[in-house]
Write an enzyme that holds these catalytic residues in place. Structure first.
Site, PDB file in Angstrom:
ATOM      1  N   GLN A  30      -7.876  18.833  10.988  1.00  0.00           N
ATOM      2  CA  GLN A  30      -6.939  17.782  11.394  1.00  0.00           C
ATOM      3  C   GLN A  30      -7.573  16.402  11.225  1.00  0.00           C
ATOM      4  OE1 GLN A  30      -3.804  17.842  12.185  1.00  0.00           O
ATOM      5  NE2 GLN A  30      -3.335  19.957  12.764  1.00  0.00           N
TER       6      GLN A  30
ATOM      7  N   ASP B 146      -6.596  32.462   5.367  1.00  0.00           N
ATOM      8  CA  ASP B 146      -6.383  31.221   4.620  1.00  0.00           C
ATOM      9  C   ASP B 146      -6.611  31.515   3.142  1.00  0.00           C
ATOM     10  OD1 ASP B 146      -6.301  28.046   5.589  1.00  0.00           O
ATOM     11  OD2 ASP B 146      -6.978  28.345   3.547  1.00  0.00           O
TER      12      ASP B 146
ATOM     13  N   CYS C 123       1.035   3.482   5.112  1.00  0.00           N
ATOM     14  CA  CYS C 123       1.757   3.423   6.395  1.00  0.00           C
ATOM     15  C   CYS C 123       3.204   3.002   6.110  1.00  0.00           C
ATOM     16  CB  CYS C 123       1.117   2.415   7.341  1.00  0.00           C
ATOM     17  SG  CYS C 123      -0.578   2.804   7.825  1.00  0.00           S
TER      18      CYS C 123
ATOM     19  N   CYS D  90       4.211  19.831  10.601  1.00  0.00           N
ATOM     20  CA  CYS D  90       4.057  18.430  10.215  1.00  0.00           C
ATOM     21  C   CYS D  90       5.308  17.915   9.516  1.00  0.00           C
ATOM     22  CB  CYS D  90       2.830  18.249   9.319  1.00  0.00           C
ATOM     23  SG  CYS D  90       2.873  19.235   7.809  1.00  0.00           S
TER      24      CYS D  90
ATOM     25  N   CYS E 222      -8.963  -0.286   5.308  1.00  0.00           N
ATOM     26  CA  CYS E 222      -7.805   0.387   5.887  1.00  0.00           C
ATOM     27  C   CYS E 222      -7.913   0.445   7.403  1.00  0.00           C
ATOM     28  CB  CYS E 222      -7.685   1.798   5.312  1.00  0.00           C
ATOM     29  SG  CYS E 222      -6.307   2.734   5.994  1.00  0.00           S
TER      30      CYS E 222
ATOM     31  N   ASP F 254       0.662  27.254  11.282  1.00  0.00           N
ATOM     32  CA  ASP F 254       0.480  25.813  11.028  1.00  0.00           C
ATOM     33  C   ASP F 254       0.574  25.609   9.525  1.00  0.00           C
ATOM     34  OD1 ASP F 254      -0.099  23.148  11.088  1.00  0.00           O
ATOM     35  OD2 ASP F 254      -2.167  23.356  11.767  1.00  0.00           O
TER      36      ASP F 254
ATOM     37  N   TYR G 127      -2.587  30.472   8.346  1.00  0.00           N
ATOM     38  CA  TYR G 127      -2.996  29.185   7.788  1.00  0.00           C
ATOM     39  C   TYR G 127      -4.173  28.631   8.606  1.00  0.00           C
ATOM     40  CZ  TYR G 127       1.892  29.613   6.196  1.00  0.00           C
ATOM     41  OH  TYR G 127       3.083  30.067   5.690  1.00  0.00           O
TER      42      TYR G 127
ATOM     43  N   CYS H 260       0.796  -1.223   0.000  1.00  0.00           N
ATOM     44  CA  CYS H 260       0.000   0.000   0.000  1.00  0.00           C
ATOM     45  C   CYS H 260       0.831   1.277   0.000  1.00  0.00           C
ATOM     46  CB  CYS H 260      -0.951  -0.006   1.195  1.00  0.00           C
ATOM     47  SG  CYS H 260      -1.852   1.525   1.436  1.00  0.00           S
TER      48      CYS H 260
END
Length: 462
Positions: A294, A344, A92, A419, A170, A392, A323, A89
């Site tokens: 999120q 934004d 992950c 992130c 999933c 962010d 953001y 996949c």
């Protein structure tokens, strides 16, 4: 010695060569990293602490990539991945690593990024904040579609390819979202909806996107199409309302471009509620199809609480929520601030943010359409003096205009939600030059079983 000769001497490995090497650490994409004769080698599927045998498949000027063939010395933290399509996949990257090691490795990714890109080896980093139940946590899925013979295939693209892998079960998605998307795919197949052909840039339906509200388990379904409509629209909506009672919103998003981006700029409500209602803590949020929110609601509450701690509000501050998306972070902080201003680039997100402020009775929050890189320098030039700025940004980090504005203005407190630890560290390296100091970093495992790590970084003026 010219540059090309120097580069040629940096890597002596040959493609196809089989090597044995120890794995020392993990890379930003979850690969094991080791050295062979002083050459950096990335080995997908290898775990730090192992000794592996691998075949070199790619050689670059400063590194090589190798395919794992055999584990000679196995890590005590290697486990059997529970997902049957994990290796195919690509969604992950760390299911083969025990949760305890995942927690440690994610903190190390942050620490290594600051050492490498900011020259900081003693930065205060807390322990990674993990989940009690690291499965079924995602509230959104966006699956491309392909027609194979008379059947429609839906899933995730295999790593580094456009080979579609069935991800209808999933393990990191909410199970009811998986079920709804699978039934929607079956309905598309039954109705004979024209499926988009990426290679020829023909056909209609490109992606099925679903988002579920954890608070109510209601679902918003989005059909991303190359055309502004499709003949089976009415029949599709009729059958969805009959077969999928948990779906409360059906939206068509029009994306006519030859692009890897999922969403286009234009959306149209086909049926039901225009927005999905979700709750986080004591706040309510209305979410349009394209609005950022999120993906892990459970960890989001913990993440935003960390932002609130880092902001250290007393009730007198003007807070900038750059953001801002649907306004989530700014509204989370509003109870402790005098004024909240957000922006934004997505008009629907700003409309959501304004609506969310009203939904929650927050009158001192205001939102604008535009890029933080453009609006914030303009406002600062016009005399705005924020006390706290929360950023962010996407994985690419802060834009240079915003970075320069932050360095010139020297806001007393900056809270950076990231992130991508590499771009976080690179941006911090620049901010440190203008008097900022890293007061603390808190890593978050927002996406268990993947290599991603989120972090809340508190920066203050010295």
């Amino acid at each position: 010695m010219n540059k090309s000769t120097k580069q040629a001497k940096q890597i002596r490995l040959k493609r196809g060569e089989v090597i044995q090497l120890p794995i020392r650490r993990i890379g930003i994409n979850g690969e094991g990293i080791g050295h062979y004769q002083k050459q950096v080698v990335f080995v997908e599927g290898a775990v730090p602490g192992e000794i592996v045998v691998a075949r070199v498949v790619q050689v670059e000027p400063k590194f090589a990539k190798a395919q794992l063939l055999k584990v000679k010395k196995k890590s005590a933290y290697r486990v059997e991945p529970p997902c049957p399509v994990y290796r195919e996949c690509g969604g992950c990257q760390l299911q083969h690593i025990d949760r305890r090691m995942q927690k440690r490795l994610k903190r190390e990714l942050v620490a290594e990024s600051f050492a490498r890109y900011a020259g900081l080896r003693d930065v205060p980093i807390g322990e990674t904040v993990t989940m009690d139940e690291p499965w079924s946590y995602r509230n959104k899925a966006q699956f491309p579609l392909r027609r194979v013979g008379g059947q429609v295939s839906m899933g995730m693209f295999s790593a580094a390819s456009h080979q579609l892998v069935d991800a209808s079960a999933c393990m990191v998605q909410h199970p009811k979202l998986n079920e709804a998307l699978y039934k929607a795919k079956r309905l598309v197949e039954e109705l004979g909806v024209d499926i988009y052909d990426e290679r020829k840039h023909r056909g209609t339906l490109r992606h099925l996107v679903g988002r579920i509200a954890f608070a109510t388990e209601e679902i918003q379904l989005v059909l991303v199409t190359r055309t502004k409509s499709f003949p089976e629209e009415e029949a599709f909506v009729r059958e969805v309302t009959r077969r999928l009672p948990q779906v409360k919103s059906v939206v068509l998003n029009y994306n006519p471009d030859k692009t890897s981006l999922v969403f286009g700029e234009e959306s149209r409500l086909l049926w039901g509620n225009e927005k999905l209602i979700e709750r986080l803590g004591e706040l309510t949020f209305a979410l349009s199809a394209r609005a950022f929110f999120q993906l892990n609601p459970v960890q989001t509450v913990r993440l935003y609480d960390a932002v609130k701690r880092a902001a250290r509000l007393t009730g007198t501050e003007t807070v900038i929520d750059a953001y801002c998306g649907a306004g989530t972070i700014g509204l989370w902080l509003a109870s402790g601030a005098k004024r909240v201003i957000g922006m934004d680039t997505v008009p629907e997100a700003v409309a959501d943010a304004k609506e969310n402020a009203k939904l929650n009775g927050i009158a001192h929050a205001e939102y604008y359409v535009g890029a933080a890189e453009t609006l914030l320098p303009k406002w600062i030039k016009e005399g705005l003096r924020p006390d706290v700025i929360v950023v962010d940004p996407p994985r690419t980090g802060l834009g240079q205009p915003l970075l320069q504005a932050l360095m010139r203005t020297k806001v007393p407190r900056l809270v950076y939600v990231s992130c991508n630890p590499a771009t976080l560290a690179k941006d911090c390296a620049q901010l440190l030059k203008s008097g900022y100091r890293v007061a603390g970093i808190e890593p978050f495992d927002m996406f268990p079983q993947t290599a991603h790590v989120e972090a809340v970084c508190e920066l203050v003026q010295t």
